[in-house]
Every structure is written in C-alpha cells, then in structure tokens.
Design an enzyme around this catalytic site. Structure first.
Site, PDB file in Angstrom:
ATOM      1  N   THR A   1      49.723  -6.258 -33.412  1.00 17.28           N
ATOM      2  CA  THR A   1      49.390  -7.610 -33.850  1.00 17.28           C
ATOM      3  C   THR A   1      48.396  -8.271 -32.892  1.00 17.28           C
ATOM      4  O   THR A   1      48.241  -7.858 -31.747  1.00 17.28           O
ATOM      5  CB  THR A   1      50.650  -8.491 -33.952  1.00 17.28           C
ATOM      6  OG1 THR A   1      51.245  -8.616 -32.669  1.00 17.28           O
ATOM      7  CG2 THR A   1      51.658  -7.892 -34.918  1.00 17.28           C
ATOM      8  N   ASP A   2      47.760  -9.317 -33.382  1.00 15.70           N
ATOM      9  CA  ASP A   2      46.844 -10.085 -32.547  1.00 15.70           C
ATOM     10  C   ASP A   2      47.571 -11.291 -31.962  1.00 15.70           C
ATOM     11  O   ASP A   2      48.793 -11.424 -32.113  1.00 15.70           O
ATOM     12  CB  ASP A   2      45.605 -10.495 -33.351  1.00 15.70           C
ATOM     13  CG  ASP A   2      45.926 -11.355 -34.568  1.00 15.70           C
ATOM     14  OD1 ASP A   2      47.032 -11.940 -34.621  1.00 15.70           O
ATOM     15  OD2 ASP A   2      45.070 -11.447 -35.453  1.00 15.70           O
ATOM     16  N   LYS A   3      46.845 -12.163 -31.345  1.00 15.32           N
ATOM     17  CA  LYS A   3      47.436 -13.337 -30.686  1.00 15.32           C
ATOM     18  C   LYS A   3      48.188 -14.236 -31.669  1.00 15.32           C
ATOM     19  O   LYS A   3      49.111 -14.943 -31.294  1.00 15.32           O
ATOM     20  CB  LYS A   3      46.328 -14.131 -29.979  1.00 15.32           C
ATOM     21  CG  LYS A   3      46.828 -15.213 -29.076  1.00 15.32           C
ATOM     22  CD  LYS A   3      45.684 -15.836 -28.304  1.00 15.32           C
ATOM     23  CE  LYS A   3      46.214 -16.908 -27.369  1.00 15.32           C
ATOM     24  NZ  LYS A   3      45.157 -17.497 -26.564  1.00 15.32           N
TER      25      LYS A   3
ATOM     26  N   GLY B   1      50.046 -13.108 -34.056  1.00 21.68           N
ATOM     27  CA  GLY B   1      51.201 -12.391 -34.587  1.00 21.68           C
ATOM     28  C   GLY B   1      50.927 -11.685 -35.897  1.00 21.68           C
ATOM     29  O   GLY B   1      51.845 -11.191 -36.550  1.00 21.68           O
ATOM     30  N   ILE B   2      49.654 -11.621 -36.278  1.00 25.56           N
ATOM     31  CA  ILE B   2      49.243 -10.973 -37.527  1.00 25.56           C
ATOM     32  C   ILE B   2      48.768  -9.559 -37.209  1.00 25.56           C
ATOM     33  O   ILE B   2      48.098  -9.334 -36.204  1.00 25.56           O
ATOM     34  CB  ILE B   2      48.106 -11.777 -38.189  1.00 25.56           C
ATOM     35  CG1 ILE B   2      48.628 -13.171 -38.594  1.00 25.56           C
ATOM     36  CG2 ILE B   2      47.521 -11.041 -39.380  1.00 25.56           C
ATOM     37  CD1 ILE B   2      47.539 -14.107 -39.075  1.00 25.56           C
TER      38      ILE B   2
END
Length: 138
Positions: free
Chosen positions: A15-17, A19-20
């Site tokens: 995930t990215d920052k 949360g995706i």
C-alpha cells in the site's frame, strides 16, 4: 472456458501512504493468478521450462475501477482470452471478497519461446501442452 480463482490478501507493504494498494501491485496480482491458473489447468509449468520453453511477457494492460486497501482479501478471476499456439493472452478481473466489487481488470500477453527467445509453436513443439491449452480455452 476454464476460469481460475485466486485469493490474495493485501499486505501492508503493498500500500501507499494513503493505505491504498499501489497501482504496480496489480501486475503482481495478475502474475500470481496466471501461474495459479496454469497449475489448476494441469499444465506443469516447471516441466515446460525444463523442456526449454519460456513464456515472456509481451505486454500488460490494467484498468483501475475502485481502490483496494490493506488487509482486503482480493479474488482474482483468470481466463485465457486468446491463443494461437504461439501467443497467449490472459484476462484478469480483481474483486474485493467482502462486497464483490470490481476493483480492477486487465490482461497480459505472452509468447512461447525457446531458450534463445525465438518464438515457437506449441502445437508443433509440444502437442500435449497445446491440447491442454485448447481445452482450457473451451
């Protein structure tokens, strides 16, 4: 037509920052599902490689519809979209397990080659494998 179903649980590092799930992870999910499809279809991929055949990627396409998040369980449905004994195209649809929402879909195209990366016809090189693939397409 055979359809394979593969479950993937989203890990934190995917995930990215926000949360995706990062967009690059979907290609990895496609690959996991493709190799699972091959196993379920009775095509012994390790044996195929031992016979000097490879299946490099010619292209990948992905379309994103809705985000996946950390700890989601994803369902990847895989089918063979096209096959001509040299090239194969797989199609993928990724759903969230809890709500069955379509998150992404896409495809990957591959070419059967020998160890020198020269295209080969599976129909000629390995008729048994060709038959298994044709059956998977029905």
């Amino acid at each position: 037509m055979i359809e394979s179903t593969t479950e993937v649980v989203v890990r934190y590092n995917e995930t990215d920052k926000m949360g995706i799930v990062h967009h690059s992870q979907y290609v990895i999910y496609f690959e996991l599902a493709r190799t699972h499809f091959i196993q379920e279809s009775g095509i012994p991929y390790r044996k195929v490689e031992e016979e000097g055949l490879m299946m490099p990627v010619l292209g990948v396409e992905a379309h994103y519809h809705s985000p996946a998040f950390y700890d989601d369980t994803l369902i990847v449905k895989t089918t063979i979209a096209a096959y001509d004994s040299i090239r194969m195209k797989f199609h993928y649809k990724i759903y969230r397990k809890t709500d069955q929402k379509l998150l992404a879909d896409g495809s990957s195209e591959h070419c059967w080659t020998d160890l020198s990366l020269r295209p080969v016809s599976i129909r000629r090189k390995n008729p048994e494998l060709h038959h298994l693939i044709v059956e998977a397409c029905r």
